[in-house]
Write a protein that holds these residues in place. Structure first.
Motif, PDB file in Angstrom:
ATOM      1  N   LEU A 169      40.600  57.540  59.242  1.00 22.20           N
ATOM      2  CA  LEU A 169      40.977  56.725  60.180  1.00 22.20           C
ATOM      3  C   LEU A 169      41.534  55.409  60.342  1.00 22.20           C
ATOM      4  O   LEU A 169      42.561  54.916  61.058  1.00 22.20           O
ATOM      5  N   GLU A 170      41.078  54.504  59.545  1.00 20.48           N
ATOM      6  CA  GLU A 170      41.620  53.222  59.231  1.00 20.48           C
ATOM      7  C   GLU A 170      43.148  53.126  59.011  1.00 20.48           C
ATOM      8  O   GLU A 170      43.885  52.401  59.282  1.00 20.48           O
ATOM      9  N   GLN A 171      43.460  54.261  58.027  1.00 21.28           N
ATOM     10  CA  GLN A 171      44.849  54.237  57.429  1.00 21.28           C
ATOM     11  C   GLN A 171      45.759  54.581  58.740  1.00 21.28           C
ATOM     12  O   GLN A 171      47.063  54.301  58.808  1.00 21.28           O
ATOM     13  N   PHE A 172      45.335  55.389  59.571  1.00 20.11           N
ATOM     14  CA  PHE A 172      46.039  56.062  60.644  1.00 20.11           C
ATOM     15  C   PHE A 172      46.477  54.932  61.593  1.00 20.11           C
ATOM     16  O   PHE A 172      47.424  55.114  62.263  1.00 20.11           O
ATOM     17  N   GLN A 173      45.731  53.986  61.696  1.00 18.48           N
ATOM     18  CA  GLN A 173      46.027  52.923  62.455  1.00 18.48           C
ATOM     19  C   GLN A 173      47.491  52.124  62.305  1.00 18.48           C
ATOM     20  O   GLN A 173      48.209  51.808  63.183  1.00 18.48           O
ATOM     21  N   ASN A 174      47.807  52.283  61.218  1.00 16.70           N
ATOM     22  CA  ASN A 174      49.105  51.932  60.782  1.00 16.70           C
ATOM     23  C   ASN A 174      50.254  52.909  61.267  1.00 16.70           C
ATOM     24  O   ASN A 174      51.489  52.340  61.501  1.00 16.70           O
ATOM     25  N   TYR A 175      50.122  54.121  61.662  1.00 20.06           N
ATOM     26  CA  TYR A 175      51.061  54.849  62.464  1.00 20.06           C
ATOM     27  C   TYR A 175      50.826  55.109  63.863  1.00 20.06           C
ATOM     28  O   TYR A 175      51.719  55.819  64.395  1.00 20.06           O
ATOM     29  N   TYR A 176      49.931  54.331  64.359  1.00 20.12           N
ATOM     30  CA  TYR A 176      49.814  54.428  65.859  1.00 20.12           C
ATOM     31  C   TYR A 176      51.149  53.882  66.538  1.00 20.12           C
ATOM     32  O   TYR A 176      51.587  52.674  66.210  1.00 20.12           O
ATOM     33  N   PRO A 177      51.642  54.273  67.758  1.00 19.64           N
ATOM     34  CA  PRO A 177      52.974  53.659  68.215  1.00 19.64           C
ATOM     35  C   PRO A 177      52.398  52.312  68.811  1.00 19.64           C
ATOM     36  O   PRO A 177      51.342  52.093  69.257  1.00 19.64           O
ATOM     37  N   GLU A 178      53.446  51.446  68.879  1.00 19.37           N
ATOM     38  CA  GLU A 178      53.188  50.265  69.464  1.00 19.37           C
ATOM     39  C   GLU A 178      52.691  50.255  70.854  1.00 19.37           C
ATOM     40  O   GLU A 178      51.998  49.430  71.230  1.00 19.37           O
ATOM     41  N   PHE A 230      44.657  69.518  68.886  1.00 25.27           N
ATOM     42  CA  PHE A 230      43.805  69.930  67.614  1.00 25.27           C
ATOM     43  C   PHE A 230      42.712  69.208  67.472  1.00 25.27           C
ATOM     44  O   PHE A 230      42.643  68.624  66.500  1.00 25.27           O
ATOM     45  N   LEU A 231      41.575  69.268  68.338  1.00 22.68           N
ATOM     46  CA  LEU A 231      40.475  68.477  68.199  1.00 22.68           C
ATOM     47  C   LEU A 231      39.698  68.579  66.936  1.00 22.68           C
ATOM     48  O   LEU A 231      39.375  67.538  66.545  1.00 22.68           O
ATOM     49  N   GLY A 232      39.612  69.813  66.300  1.00 18.08           N
ATOM     50  CA  GLY A 232      38.655  69.864  65.320  1.00 18.08           C
ATOM     51  C   GLY A 232      37.332  69.002  65.337  1.00 18.08           C
ATOM     52  O   GLY A 232      36.756  69.523  66.410  1.00 18.08           O
ATOM     53  N   GLY A 233      37.022  68.249  64.556  1.00 18.21           N
ATOM     54  CA  GLY A 233      35.665  67.448  64.714  1.00 18.21           C
ATOM     55  C   GLY A 233      35.590  66.331  65.774  1.00 18.21           C
ATOM     56  O   GLY A 233      34.771  65.934  66.280  1.00 18.21           O
ATOM     57  N   GLY A 234      37.159  66.108  66.030  1.00 15.48           N
ATOM     58  CA  GLY A 234      37.328  65.155  67.227  1.00 15.48           C
ATOM     59  C   GLY A 234      37.178  63.486  66.754  1.00 15.48           C
ATOM     60  O   GLY A 234      37.298  62.620  67.592  1.00 15.48           O
ATOM     61  N   ALA A 235      37.292  63.520  65.552  1.00 20.15           N
ATOM     62  CA  ALA A 235      37.460  62.046  64.841  1.00 20.15           C
ATOM     63  C   ALA A 235      38.356  61.064  65.458  1.00 20.15           C
ATOM     64  O   ALA A 235      38.221  59.992  65.785  1.00 20.15           O
TER      65      ALA A 235
END
Length: 61
Positions: free
Chosen positions: A20-29, A43-48
Motif C-alpha cells: 500500500l505504501e508503494q502504491f501511493q507513488n502511483y495515485y493520480p494527482e 476487483f475488491l479481493g481482500g479490500g486493502a
C-alpha cells in the motif's frame, strides 16, 4: 459509523496490504489533491486498496 481502522477482510496470496505504501507513488494527482470523490473497486479481493483509500481520501460514503 466510521471505518477509520478497518483492515482487509481476507488474507490471501496476492493481497496488497504490504504494498500500500508503494502504491501511493502511483495515485493520480487528482486523487492526492482530493478532487476525486468516488472510487469504484472492480476487483475488491481482500479490500486493502479500497479501505486505505476510503480511510485517507475525501471519498463519498
Amino acid at each position: 459509523m466510521t471505518c477509520s481502522n478497518a483492515k482487509p477482510f481476507l488474507k490471501w496470496a496476492g493481497g496488497k496490504t504490504q504494498l500500500l505504501e508503494q502504491f501511493q507513488n502511483y495515485y493520480p494527482e487528482t486523487l492526492k489533491k482530493g478532487m476525486v470523490k468516488r472510487y469504484i473497486e472492480p476487483f475488491l479481493g481482500g479490500g486493502a486498496v479500497f479501505l486505505i483509500l476510503f480511510q485517507n481520501m475525501n471519498l463519498k460514503k
